[in-house]
Design a protein around this motif. Structure first.
Motif, PDB file in Angstrom:
ATOM      1  N   THR A 304       0.854  -1.128  -0.039  1.00  0.00           N
ATOM      2  CA  THR A 304       0.233   0.062   0.026  1.00  0.00           C
ATOM      3  C   THR A 304       0.887   1.140  -0.047  1.00  0.00           C
ATOM      4  N   GLU A 324     -10.235  -1.990  -4.479  1.00  0.00           N
ATOM      5  CA  GLU A 324     -10.061  -0.681  -5.314  1.00  0.00           C
ATOM      6  C   GLU A 324      -9.196   0.094  -4.386  1.00  0.00           C
ATOM      7  N   GLY A 325      -8.301   0.858  -5.018  1.00  0.00           N
ATOM      8  CA  GLY A 325      -7.296   1.719  -4.654  1.00  0.00           C
ATOM      9  C   GLY A 325      -5.897   1.805  -5.046  1.00  0.00           C
ATOM     10  N   ASP A 326      -4.913   2.476  -4.395  1.00  0.00           N
ATOM     11  CA  ASP A 326      -3.629   2.463  -5.003  1.00  0.00           C
ATOM     12  C   ASP A 326      -2.657   1.613  -4.328  1.00  0.00           C
ATOM     13  N   TYR A 327      -1.552   1.190  -5.236  1.00  0.00           N
ATOM     14  CA  TYR A 327      -0.914   0.254  -4.669  1.00  0.00           C
ATOM     15  C   TYR A 327       0.723   0.386  -5.416  1.00  0.00           C
ATOM     16  N   THR A 328       1.564  -0.243  -4.828  1.00  0.00           N
ATOM     17  CA  THR A 328       2.789  -0.059  -5.743  1.00  0.00           C
ATOM     18  C   THR A 328       3.289  -1.753  -5.981  1.00  0.00           C
ATOM     19  N   GLU A 341       3.750   1.910  -9.963  1.00  0.00           N
ATOM     20  CA  GLU A 341       2.387   2.475  -9.190  1.00  0.00           C
ATOM     21  C   GLU A 341       1.245   1.876  -9.929  1.00  0.00           C
ATOM     22  N   ILE A 342       0.318   1.349  -9.450  1.00  0.00           N
ATOM     23  CA  ILE A 342      -0.947   0.959 -10.025  1.00  0.00           C
ATOM     24  C   ILE A 342      -2.178   1.335  -9.278  1.00  0.00           C
ATOM     25  N   LYS A 343      -3.217   1.466 -10.095  1.00  0.00           N
ATOM     26  CA  LYS A 343      -4.485   1.974  -9.460  1.00  0.00           C
ATOM     27  C   LYS A 343      -5.440   0.946  -9.851  1.00  0.00           C
ATOM     28  N   GLU A 345      -9.532  -0.411  -9.712  1.00  0.00           N
ATOM     29  CA  GLU A 345     -10.806   0.001  -9.850  1.00  0.00           C
ATOM     30  C   GLU A 345     -11.720  -0.945  -9.955  1.00  0.00           C
TER      31      GLU A 345
END
Length: 357
Positions: A304, A324-328, A341-343, A345
């Motif tokens: 995260t 859903e959210g932002d991750y690395t 970096e990945i998003k 949805e």
């Protein structure tokens, strides 16, 4: 989020007066059946809640054993010298209005279960066990008889017994005293059923990617048990439970796509509940150039923005289900680290390349 529906409906009970003649109670009550039709209820289009008369395995043929005898000329279940009638008053809509003749020295005990005090008889899925009410020297109560029929008849010696019936996870135990006369006994099993499923963006999630844990109590009210009442229920599985409120934990995949919800189980009803996930499936691959071949034996870690590790894996095409959210995404190959970096949805599955440069 969760949606569920239940269909309710019950025909009114028919009550008949008990005739008397010179102080003697008649052995059998004769009632004309009244045709009573309860108005049909229209359930929502996506709801599948219904009465539970089909639940459980089909009724098996009566097993041979010491508690079954060839049928003789039947007699009224409660006929007794002097008009005595132990047990419940017979009803034309309930089992054991007539019991078979018991062998000499024994009495017939006809048992059945229903969904609560005013519920319909349970037609299948029951397991009956009869124990002596006095323990042996070891402290165990000896098993006298058992049956998987819906409405078994046990032929018992006079004495005290404990009759135990189970319907899925719902159980009832009741002490019964047998004398020289045959009798019937009803057991009130306040149980219902729960069938779970899940979707993402209104699209059903395949059952093999879902698991459900069921806890007693309400999570929203802060009154839930710490240990699951039933662990690892599958999507579409019908779980028989005592009536009440339950907390369901739905897990999609094996990462962090977890949703919690409360559901209510009503006696004699099948409740269908659909859990709504906000997640997507992500497939990662390490490539030297865009669109290139995935590198084997790559170590992967998904974290995260705060640095918490969500999932680790080794391989060329690791696949994760993430909320859903932002991750690395971090790839390790030949002692070097590569990241992207990945998003995520909800409902949008992705194939993500990490460049090894």
């Amino acid at each position: 989020m969760i949606r569920f529906a239940r269909a309710f409906g019950r025909s009114p009970a028919v009550r008949c007066p008990v005739p008397r003649r010179r102080g003697l109670r008649l052995a059998a009550l004769l009632c004309a059946a009244l045709a009573v039709a309860a108005p049909a209820l229209t359930a929502p289009r996506d709801a599948a809640a219904q009465t539970m008369q089909f639940l459980g395995p089909p009724a098996a043929p009566p097993p041979a054993g010491p508690f079954q005898t060839p049928p003789n000329t039947p007699r009224p279940a409660f006929q007794a010298p002097g008009g005595g009638a132990p047990g419940l008053a017979p009803s034309s809509r309930e089992p054991h209005a007539v019991l078979p003749q018991a062998p000499p020295g024994k009495a017939a005990l006809g048992v059945f279960a229903r969904f609560g005090a005013d519920g319909a008889p349970i037609p299948r899925g029951l397991v009956w066990r009869v124990f002596a009410d006095q323990p042996e020297s070891t402290g165990a109560f000896p098993l006298v008889a058992e049956s998987s029929e819906a409405t078994p008849v046990f032929f018992l010696n006079p004495g005290g017994y404990i009759v135990h019936v189970s319907y899925g996870f719902a159980t009832v135990a009741q002490r019964v005293q047998m004398g020289p006369l045959s009798r019937r006994q009803a057991f009130e099993v306040a149980a219902g059923a729960l069938r779970l499923s899940a979707d993402v963006d209104d699209k059903p999630i395949p059952a093999q990617k879902l698991t459900f844990d069921i806890f007693e109590g309400s999570f929203l009210q802060g009154r839930t048990s710490s240990q699951p009442y039933y662990r690892g229920a599958s999507a579409g599985e019908v779980v028989l439970l005592p009536e009440g409120t339950y907390h369901v934990v739905s897990t999609y995949g094996d990462a962090n796509a977890v949703v919690r919800a409360d559901v209510t189980v009503a006696p004699g009803k099948l409740t269908d509940a659909t859990v709504h996930h906000r997640a997507a499936q992500i497939m990662l691959k390490l490539v030297k150039v865009a669109g290139g071949e995935a590198q084997a034996d790559t170590q992967w870690t998904v974290i995260t923005p705060g640095g918490d590790t969500i999932k680790e894996s080794i391989g060329a095409f690791p696949t994760f289900v993430l909320s859903e959210g932002d991750y690395t995404a971090i790839a390790r190959k030949d002692g070097k680290n590569f990241s992207r970096e990945i998003k995520v949805e909800a409902g949008k599955n992705q194939e993500i390349e990490v460049l090894a440069k």
